[in-house]
Scaffold this motif. Structure first.
Motif, mmCIF file in Angstrom:
data_model
loop_
_atom_site.group_PDB
_atom_site.id
_atom_site.type_symbol
_atom_site.label_atom_id
_atom_site.label_comp_id
_atom_site.label_asym_id
_atom_site.label_seq_id
_atom_site.Cartn_x
_atom_site.Cartn_y
_atom_site.Cartn_z
ATOM 1 N N GLY A 148 0.887 -1.077 -0.025
ATOM 2 C CA GLY A 148 -0.091 -0.018 0.032
ATOM 3 C C GLY A 148 0.927 1.316 -0.117
ATOM 4 O O GLY A 148 1.994 1.087 0.081
ATOM 5 N N THR A 149 0.312 2.169 0.293
ATOM 6 C CA THR A 149 1.105 3.791 -0.247
ATOM 7 C C THR A 149 1.208 4.131 1.215
ATOM 8 O O THR A 149 0.116 4.227 2.283
ATOM 9 C CB THR A 149 -0.025 4.777 -0.576
ATOM 10 O OG1 THR A 149 -0.195 4.300 -1.891
ATOM 11 C CG2 THR A 149 0.850 6.052 -0.601
ATOM 12 N N VAL A 150 2.462 4.130 1.893
ATOM 13 C CA VAL A 150 2.823 4.628 3.139
ATOM 14 C C VAL A 150 2.969 6.045 3.275
ATOM 15 O O VAL A 150 3.501 6.610 2.307
ATOM 16 C CB VAL A 150 4.261 3.992 3.580
ATOM 17 C CG1 VAL A 150 4.813 4.222 4.872
ATOM 18 C CG2 VAL A 150 3.951 2.468 3.324
ATOM 19 N N ASP A 151 2.446 6.739 4.235
ATOM 20 C CA ASP A 151 2.539 8.029 4.667
ATOM 21 C C ASP A 151 3.494 8.339 5.763
ATOM 22 O O ASP A 151 3.091 7.943 6.984
ATOM 23 C CB ASP A 151 0.971 8.823 4.912
ATOM 24 C CG ASP A 151 0.926 10.084 5.268
ATOM 25 O OD1 ASP A 151 2.183 10.413 5.467
ATOM 26 O OD2 ASP A 151 -0.103 10.756 5.310
ATOM 27 N N PRO A 152 4.525 8.749 5.441
ATOM 28 C CA PRO A 152 5.429 8.835 6.700
ATOM 29 C C PRO A 152 5.203 9.577 7.865
ATOM 30 O O PRO A 152 5.390 9.316 8.994
ATOM 31 C CB PRO A 152 6.403 9.839 6.040
ATOM 32 C CG PRO A 152 6.452 9.295 4.567
ATOM 33 C CD PRO A 152 5.049 9.107 4.249
ATOM 34 N N ALA A 153 4.242 10.588 7.569
ATOM 35 C CA ALA A 153 3.736 11.645 8.833
ATOM 36 C C ALA A 153 2.592 10.661 9.517
ATOM 37 O O ALA A 153 2.930 10.632 10.704
ATOM 38 C CB ALA A 153 2.899 12.702 8.088
ATOM 39 N N ARG A 154 2.037 9.646 9.038
ATOM 40 C CA ARG A 154 1.118 8.871 9.962
ATOM 41 C C ARG A 154 1.974 7.888 10.442
ATOM 42 O O ARG A 154 1.462 7.396 11.708
ATOM 43 C CB ARG A 154 -0.023 8.214 8.787
ATOM 44 C CG ARG A 154 -1.092 9.100 8.277
ATOM 45 C CD ARG A 154 -2.063 8.295 7.490
ATOM 46 N NE ARG A 154 -3.055 8.069 8.600
ATOM 47 C CZ ARG A 154 -3.983 6.943 8.354
ATOM 48 N NH1 ARG A 154 -4.123 6.659 7.013
ATOM 49 N NH2 ARG A 154 -4.809 6.743 9.292
ATOM 50 N N ALA A 156 4.950 8.437 11.765
ATOM 51 C CA ALA A 156 5.613 9.369 12.625
ATOM 52 C C ALA A 156 4.634 9.390 13.758
ATOM 53 O O ALA A 156 4.931 9.548 15.161
ATOM 54 C CB ALA A 156 6.035 10.518 12.157
ATOM 55 N N ALA A 157 3.299 9.738 13.490
ATOM 56 C CA ALA A 157 2.078 9.865 14.578
ATOM 57 C C ALA A 157 1.900 8.724 15.353
ATOM 58 O O ALA A 157 1.425 8.958 16.471
ATOM 59 C CB ALA A 157 0.929 10.415 13.736
ATOM 60 N N LEU A 158 2.567 7.596 14.890
ATOM 61 C CA LEU A 158 2.175 6.575 15.955
ATOM 62 C C LEU A 158 3.109 6.534 17.183
ATOM 63 O O LEU A 158 2.720 5.934 18.307
ATOM 64 C CB LEU A 158 2.612 4.986 15.052
ATOM 65 C CG LEU A 158 1.963 4.677 14.060
ATOM 66 C CD1 LEU A 158 2.273 3.424 13.345
ATOM 67 C CD2 LEU A 158 0.397 4.708 14.519
#
Length: 247
Positions: A148-154, A156-158
């Motif tokens: 899938g498409t990975v969102d680096p910001a999401r 990092a939010a983890l």
């Protein structure tokens, strides 16, 4: 038999059974509740019963030996094996694949059916329970392949935790290692590890986990241990990492 109310306190029988490698402390308590455990000829009725030196313990009529020296092993789990001693559906388990010379062991936590990599094993059920607790503070590190498409910001939010289907998951570190087309390898670290946590969290981010490999549990590394292999942790290393471990 030492009365739970007396001041002559030895060791709780469930903990003793766990150290003896009979079962985890929780499973030992279930054995007691089902009337399978006897101490000095008397059925044990309460998990707060204490064991003293020289006491004789029977499970289903068979004697339990004294706990041996605490030992720890690294095991490279293959995908397709369950981390359980018995499966009602008859699926293969890790304990069916153990070398015959290995004593009875329990796992420190679990890896699900399709996950692979480092699993710690010990002959001391009390130690297994201790190492599973988040309060131990040990980081568990994984290599995770996602589709899938990975969102680096999401990702990092983890680090601030996430709620998925009403379940709160603690801080997770997750970074992209590499990407090829719609597939990415992530480096993931967490301290707790609830049931199928990484898979559920990745699904919440719109990512399908296609491979999950645990590469470290606290100070213990998978390294180059071959799939299916078991290697004992050197007793000196064990004492250094866990100075309060039994004998």
């Amino acid at each position: 038999m030492t009365n739970p109310e007396s001041g002559e306190r030895g060791e709780r029988i469930a903990k003793y059974l766990a150290r003896a490698g009979v079962a985890s402390r929780r499973d030992a308590e279930r054995m007691i509740e089902s009337g399978r455990v006897a101490l000095n000829g008397t059925k044990v009725l309460h998990p707060a019963t204490f064991v003293a030196a020289g006491d004789i313990i029977l499970i289903d009529g068979s004697p339990v030996g004294e706990p041996s020296r605490t030992r720890l092993w690294r095991y490279h789990k293959r995908a397709g094996l369950l981390t359980t001693h018995r499966d009602p559906e008859g699926r293969p388990t890790i304990f069916e694949r153990m070398p015959p010379e290995l004593p009875r062991v329990v796992s420190v936590g679990r890896l699900d059916l399709n996950s692979e990599g480092l699993l710690l094993l010990t002959n001391d059920g009390a130690l297994a329970r201790q190492l599973e607790l988040p309060t131990t503070g040990w980081l568990r590190r994984y290599r995770v392949r996602v589709h899938g498409t990975v969102d680096p910001a999401r990702l990092a939010a983890l680090k601030g935790g996430i709620v998925v289907d009403g379940v709160r998951y603690g801080p997770i570190s997750a970074e992209i290692d590499s990407t090829k087309g719609s597939n990415s390898w992530l480096a993931v670290g967490l301290n707790e590890g609830k049931n199928r946590e990484i898979r559920k969290v990745m699904a919440a981010l719109g990512l399908e986990t296609t491979r999950l490999i645990r590469i470290a549990y606290g100070p213990f590394q998978l390294g180059n241990l071959p799939r299916g292999a078991v290697a004992e942790v050197n007793p000196k290393v064990l004492r250094e990492q866990l100075p309060k471990v039994g004998r």
